[in-house]
Design an enzyme around this catalytic site. Structure first.
Site, PDB file in Angstrom:
ATOM      1  N   TRP A 102      32.772  77.498  19.770  1.00  0.00           N
ATOM      2  CA  TRP A 102      32.935  78.957  19.906  1.00  0.00           C
ATOM      3  C   TRP A 102      33.501  79.316  21.270  1.00  0.00           C
ATOM      4  CZ3 TRP A 102      33.498  80.661  15.443  1.00  0.00           C
ATOM      5  CH2 TRP A 102      32.663  80.286  14.381  1.00  0.00           C
ATOM      6  N   ASP A 173      28.764  85.570  24.909  1.00  0.00           N
ATOM      7  CA  ASP A 173      28.635  85.596  23.454  1.00  0.00           C
ATOM      8  C   ASP A 173      27.183  85.233  23.135  1.00  0.00           C
ATOM      9  OD1 ASP A 173      28.591  85.022  20.752  1.00  0.00           O
ATOM     10  OD2 ASP A 173      30.291  83.630  20.784  1.00  0.00           O
ATOM     11  N   LYS A 197      23.591  86.106  12.461  1.00  0.00           N
ATOM     12  CA  LYS A 197      22.749  84.982  12.842  1.00  0.00           C
ATOM     13  C   LYS A 197      21.295  85.460  13.004  1.00  0.00           C
ATOM     14  CE  LYS A 197      26.571  82.633  13.056  1.00  0.00           C
ATOM     15  NZ  LYS A 197      27.501  82.589  14.170  1.00  0.00           N
TER      16      LYS A 197
HETATM   17  C1  LIG Z   1      29.011  82.394  14.323  1.00  0.00           C
HETATM   18  C2  LIG Z   1      29.443  82.538  15.717  1.00  0.00           C
HETATM   19  C3  LIG Z   1      30.661  83.155  16.066  1.00  0.00           C
HETATM   20  C4  LIG Z   1      31.664  83.623  15.049  1.00  0.00           C
HETATM   21  O1  LIG Z   1      31.246  84.730  14.394  1.00  0.00           O
HETATM   22  P1  LIG Z   1      32.105  85.399  13.223  1.00  0.00           P
HETATM   23  O2  LIG Z   1      31.326  86.650  12.975  1.00  0.00           O
HETATM   24  O3  LIG Z   1      32.112  84.454  12.062  1.00  0.00           O
HETATM   25  O4  LIG Z   1      33.470  85.669  13.736  1.00  0.00           O
HETATM   26  C5  LIG Z   1      30.959  83.294  17.404  1.00  0.00           C
HETATM   27  N1  LIG Z   1      30.136  82.834  18.354  1.00  0.00           N
HETATM   28  C6  LIG Z   1      28.973  82.229  18.056  1.00  0.00           C
HETATM   29  C7  LIG Z   1      28.088  81.755  19.165  1.00  0.00           C
HETATM   30  C8  LIG Z   1      28.587  82.059  16.735  1.00  0.00           C
HETATM   31  O5  LIG Z   1      27.429  81.448  16.453  1.00  0.00           O
END
Ligand SMILES: *Cc1c(COP(=O)(O)O)cnc(C)c1O
Length: 361
Positions: A102, A173, A197
């Site tokens: 990511w 993030d 998540k």
């Molecule tokens: C799942 C995830 C993403 C991507 O998210 P999307 O909503 O599928 O674009 C980005 N960063 C992290 C840390 C993730 O776990």
């Protein structure tokens, strides 16, 4: 009906109380005479929902008044572009720490808009640790617009326990650890999290941004990718993902009912300990991450034998412990144990692992 223990990395388990409340309110929410899905986003009934969602974010995460709270679309991945487009204005440069897929994707996307300095990477050991560069490895705040981290690495199961030694604006993030542990918002310029998540269903992204950072974006930035547009319009510039925000609000009410994030963190630490303690003494299973950087949310582990891994995943599924297959780049297994995973679910997993270990010694 029999609900399984779902260890999916995302979309992932939601608290049963939340799903039941959504079920009760499916045909009529409050005395509105309609489902939330059928409400105008400009209606009084919906306004109460989105306002309360924002208020709960502020209360639970202790968000300072000079920060904007926004609900946007496009998943976590759209933030990979929005961050550099909106923040990469003065220096048109940023530091990135590469701790997994990511972070790598975020850096790749940012390269379209700013100069990216890759300060450190843990790619050399399949991202099984968090690199901890000294302060002088980072650019100064006059050289970069921000420094970017992926706080919890969903795929590799690592997390920061100490923030990087940079004096630049920190962007994180927090898609896979939002509201799972106490985070001091005031240490960051931008925090963002895709909801699927830990916070709700897919379709909504929570963004928390320091107000002074989101003035003018780079020239040519689309309106819908401009933080200031969403902030100035209270996330109602266009039709927001109304139902996803409603479920998100129910999840936040659930977190509050558990005593807030500090209490949830204690439960998460206890859950993770059950699993890591077992992994540390197992002769069959092995955790893949160095102990000091272990995630509370995503726990990858292997037997070292791909056939045995596959057998484990198959038998676990039959026992109602599902989605344990590891990410294709790590192999083995991964148990995602987000807020909604009860202690009983983690205990059931460990009991099953013990049984499997005894049978396959
Ligand atoms: C799942 C995830 C993403 C991507 O998210 P999307 O909503 O599928 O674009 C980005 N960063 C992290 C840390 C993730 O776990």
């Amino acid at each position: 009906m029999s609900r399984v223990y779902n260890f999916s990395a995302g979309p992932s388990m939601l608290p049963e109380e939340v799903l039941k409340q959504a079920q009760e309110e499916m045909l009529e929410c409050g005395d509105s005479g309609m489902s939330v899905m059928e409400m105008s986003h400009r209606s009084k009934a919906y306004d109460a929902i989105i306002k309360e969602a924002e208020r709960l974010v502020r209360e639970l995460m202790n968000v300072p008044d000079n920060y904007k709270v926004m609900f946007v679309q496009g998943g976590g991945s759209t933030q990979f572009a929005m961050v550099p487009m909106n923040l990469g204005v003065k220096c048109k440069a940023a530091d990135y720490l590469i701790t997994g897929q990511w972070a790598k994707k975020a850096a790749q996307e940012a390269e379209k808009y700013v100069k990216v300095n890759k300060i450190a990477s843990s790619a050399d050991k399949t991202f099984s640790y968090i690199p901890k560069p000294e302060a002088d490895a980072f650019s100064s705040k006059d050289e970069v617009d921000y420094c970017y981290i992926c706080y919890n690495n969903t795929i590799y199961g690592t997390r920061y326990t100490e923030l990087p030694k940079t004096d630049a604006v920190l962007v994180a993030d927090i898609s896979s650890n939002a509201m799972s542990e106490v985070i001091d918002v005031s240490k960051f310029g931008i925090l963002f999290a895709g909801a699927q998540k830990n916070l709700g269903p897919a379709g909504v992204v929570l963004v928390i941004a320091r107000e002074d950072l989101i003035g003018e974006p780079q020239e040519g930035t689309p309106t819908m990718l401009t933080y200031k547009i969403h902030a100035d319009n209270d996330s109602l510039y266009n039709t927001p993902p109304t139902y996803a925000i409603y479920i998100f609000k129910l999840v936040l009410e659930w977190i509050k009912s558990k005593g807030g994030i500090a209490e949830i963190q204690k439960i998460n630490e206890a859950k993770a300990k059950i699993l890591y303690d077992y992994l540390d003494q197992s002769k069959l299973f092995k955790g893949t991450v160095v102990p000091e950087d272990r995630s509370l949310m995503n726990v990858p582990f292997v037997t070292g034998d791909a056939d045995l891994d596959a057998k484990f995943v198959k038998e676990a599924t039959a026992a109602g412990l599902v989605n344990l297959k590891g990410h294709r780049t790590v192999g083995g297994m991964r148990a995602s144990i987000y807020n909604a995973m009860p202690v009983e679910g983690v205990q059931a997993l460990v009991d099953f692992m013990k049984k499997f270990e005894a049978e396959n010694a």
